[in-house]
Design a protein around this motif. Structure first.
Motif, PDB file in Angstrom:
ATOM      1  N   VAL A 240       1.011  -0.869  -0.009  1.00  0.00           N
ATOM      2  CA  VAL A 240       0.311  -0.182   0.554  1.00  0.00           C
ATOM      3  C   VAL A 240       0.859   1.303  -0.378  1.00  0.00           C
ATOM      4  O   VAL A 240       1.568   1.303   0.730  1.00  0.00           O
ATOM      5  N   GLN A 241       0.685   2.359  -1.109  1.00  0.00           N
ATOM      6  CA  GLN A 241       0.969   3.696  -0.412  1.00  0.00           C
ATOM      7  C   GLN A 241      -0.216   4.726  -0.849  1.00  0.00           C
ATOM      8  O   GLN A 241      -0.599   4.476  -1.411  1.00  0.00           O
ATOM      9  N   LEU A 242       0.513   5.568  -0.261  1.00  0.00           N
ATOM     10  CA  LEU A 242      -0.406   6.486  -0.642  1.00  0.00           C
ATOM     11  C   LEU A 242       0.384   7.741  -0.331  1.00  0.00           C
ATOM     12  O   LEU A 242       1.034   8.049  -0.743  1.00  0.00           O
TER      13      LEU A 242
ATOM     14  N   LEU B 124      -8.949  25.146   3.091  1.00  0.00           N
ATOM     15  CA  LEU B 124      -8.466  24.119   2.439  1.00  0.00           C
ATOM     16  C   LEU B 124      -8.304  22.439   2.419  1.00  0.00           C
ATOM     17  O   LEU B 124      -9.470  21.932   3.396  1.00  0.00           O
ATOM     18  N   SER B 125      -7.783  22.296   1.384  1.00  0.00           N
ATOM     19  CA  SER B 125      -8.886  21.483   0.502  1.00  0.00           C
ATOM     20  C   SER B 125      -8.381  19.982  -0.080  1.00  0.00           C
ATOM     21  O   SER B 125      -6.632  19.781  -0.147  1.00  0.00           O
ATOM     22  N   LEU B 126      -7.613  18.926   0.598  1.00  0.00           N
ATOM     23  CA  LEU B 126      -6.585  17.938   0.445  1.00  0.00           C
ATOM     24  C   LEU B 126      -6.783  16.742   0.329  1.00  0.00           C
ATOM     25  O   LEU B 126      -7.884  16.429   0.756  1.00  0.00           O
ATOM     26  N   THR B 127      -6.497  15.326  -0.711  1.00  0.00           N
ATOM     27  CA  THR B 127      -7.479  14.755  -1.039  1.00  0.00           C
ATOM     28  C   THR B 127      -5.143  13.364  -0.767  1.00  0.00           C
ATOM     29  O   THR B 127      -3.969  13.660  -1.268  1.00  0.00           O
ATOM     30  N   CYS B 128      -5.756  12.459  -0.057  1.00  0.00           N
ATOM     31  CA  CYS B 128      -5.216  11.196   0.165  1.00  0.00           C
ATOM     32  C   CYS B 128      -5.487  10.317  -1.278  1.00  0.00           C
ATOM     33  O   CYS B 128      -6.282   8.943  -0.676  1.00  0.00           O
ATOM     34  N   THR B 129      -4.887   9.339  -1.627  1.00  0.00           N
ATOM     35  CA  THR B 129      -4.932   8.496  -2.934  1.00  0.00           C
ATOM     36  C   THR B 129      -3.488   7.483  -2.567  1.00  0.00           C
ATOM     37  O   THR B 129      -3.077   6.978  -2.273  1.00  0.00           O
ATOM     38  N   VAL B 130      -4.989   5.845  -2.335  1.00  0.00           N
ATOM     39  CA  VAL B 130      -4.139   5.059  -1.689  1.00  0.00           C
ATOM     40  C   VAL B 130      -4.424   4.086  -2.864  1.00  0.00           C
ATOM     41  O   VAL B 130      -4.931   4.173  -3.629  1.00  0.00           O
TER      42      VAL B 130
ATOM     43  N   ASP C 180       1.486   3.048  10.141  1.00  0.00           N
ATOM     44  CA  ASP C 180       2.420   1.676   9.223  1.00  0.00           C
ATOM     45  C   ASP C 180       2.404   1.832   7.670  1.00  0.00           C
ATOM     46  O   ASP C 180       3.358   1.308   7.796  1.00  0.00           O
ATOM     47  N   VAL C 181       1.583   3.001   7.142  1.00  0.00           N
ATOM     48  CA  VAL C 181       2.255   3.719   5.987  1.00  0.00           C
ATOM     49  C   VAL C 181       1.866   5.063   5.903  1.00  0.00           C
ATOM     50  O   VAL C 181       0.876   5.683   6.197  1.00  0.00           O
ATOM     51  N   TRP C 182       2.376   5.939   5.804  1.00  0.00           N
ATOM     52  CA  TRP C 182       2.393   7.144   4.946  1.00  0.00           C
ATOM     53  C   TRP C 182       2.978   7.650   4.012  1.00  0.00           C
ATOM     54  O   TRP C 182       3.559   7.510   3.433  1.00  0.00           O
ATOM     55  N   GLY C 183       1.707   9.236   3.205  1.00  0.00           N
ATOM     56  CA  GLY C 183       2.204   9.621   2.473  1.00  0.00           C
ATOM     57  C   GLY C 183       3.732  10.350   2.315  1.00  0.00           C
ATOM     58  O   GLY C 183       4.586  10.550   3.656  1.00  0.00           O
TER      59      GLY C 183
ATOM     60  N   GLN D 119      -9.912   6.893  -2.244  1.00  0.00           N
ATOM     61  CA  GLN D 119      -9.129   8.150  -1.980  1.00  0.00           C
ATOM     62  C   GLN D 119      -9.661   8.449  -0.319  1.00  0.00           C
ATOM     63  O   GLN D 119     -10.762   8.647  -0.175  1.00  0.00           O
ATOM     64  N   PHE D 120      -8.808   9.524   0.801  1.00  0.00           N
ATOM     65  CA  PHE D 120     -10.272  10.500   1.478  1.00  0.00           C
ATOM     66  C   PHE D 120      -9.476  11.616   1.431  1.00  0.00           C
ATOM     67  O   PHE D 120      -8.006  11.700   1.252  1.00  0.00           O
ATOM     68  N   SER D 121     -10.648  12.742   2.117  1.00  0.00           N
ATOM     69  CA  SER D 121     -10.325  13.390   1.794  1.00  0.00           C
ATOM     70  C   SER D 121      -9.777  14.666   3.029  1.00  0.00           C
ATOM     71  O   SER D 121     -10.581  13.638   4.449  1.00  0.00           O
TER      72      SER D 121
END
Lengths: 107, 126
Positions: free
Chosen positions: B2-4, B18-24, B114-117, B79-81
């Motif tokens: 898994v990567q973010l 402020l709007s940010l998205t994290c794609t998994v 355990d997993v970070w962007g 994704q989560f935002s």
């Protein structure tokens, strides 16, 4: 909130030294305590979870101990790549919090 | 594996949102027993936990930010935002998304990130 206090805020050590970093919680968190390291400009990396369990792939020179309110991270035989910043983090409550960090510098 | 990856505007004006998205990638955001988390770090300072969302969609936020923050998920995009309203210069920071996995012992279940962007820098300035 549960407050997490690390000490010292920074320390100086030499390659090969043994160092200990302390983390104190403002209330009993049993062993819901994690440790991370962070290199400059990089995301944190998980070292230890549940106070004493080494994350997969983390060198055995890192170890954690403690329960209740007082915890320690010990690094035996410091390596050049270990001179970075370390954070503790509690996952006991629904609101997670970090310690303020401990910077390990080269003496 | 898994990567973010965080994405969003690097510059936001004061009082705006402020709007940010994290794609998994490499795994499903709908997989059970994970928390999806936002953390920030002002330049030269420590880590601040912003909030988390469980796989079920339930959320928890830092009390100091709760009135301005919303974390949501788009399962169709994996994704989560993060949305943070009424930003000021004090919100200038590197923003990280992370995943917390469950670790089990005979007594309990523990969560750790355990997993970070890689982080994305957001500057609040006019």
């Amino acid at each position: 909130d549960i407050q997490m206090t690390q000490s010292p805020s920074s320390l100086s050590a030499s390659v090969g030294d043994r160092v200990t970093i302390t983390c104190r919680a403002s209330q009993n968190i049993t062993n819901y305590l994690n440790w991370y390291l962070q290199k400059p400009g990089k995301a944190p990396k998980l070292l230890i979870y549940a106070a004493s369990f080494l994350q997969s792939g983390v060198p055995s020179r890192f170890s954690g101990s403690g329960s209740g309110t007082d915890f320690t991270l010990t690094i035996t035989s410091l390596q050049p790549e270990d001179f970075v910043t370390y954070y503790c983090q509690q996952s006991y409550s629904t609101l997670w919090t970090f310690g303020q960090g401990t910077r390990v510098e080269i003496k | 594996q898994v990567q973010l990856q965080e994405s969003g505007p690097g510059l936001v004006k004061p009082s705006q949102t402020l709007s940010l998205t994290c794609t998994v990638s490499g795994g499903s955001i709908s997989s059970s027993s994970y928390y999806w988390i936002w953390i920030r770090q002002p330049a030269g300072k420590g880590l601040e936990w912003i909030g988390r969302m469980y796989t079920s969609g339930s959320t928890n936020y830092s009390p100091s930010l709760k009135s301005r923050v919303t974390i949501s998920v788009d399962t169709s995009k994996n994704q989560f935002s993060l949305k943070m309203s009424s930003v000021t210069a004090a919100d200038t920071a590197v923003y990280y998304c992370a995943r917390a996995s469950a670790y089990y012992s005979s007594e309990a279940r523990y969560y750790a990130m355990d997993v970070w962007g890689q982080g994305t820098t957001v500057t609040v300035s006019s």
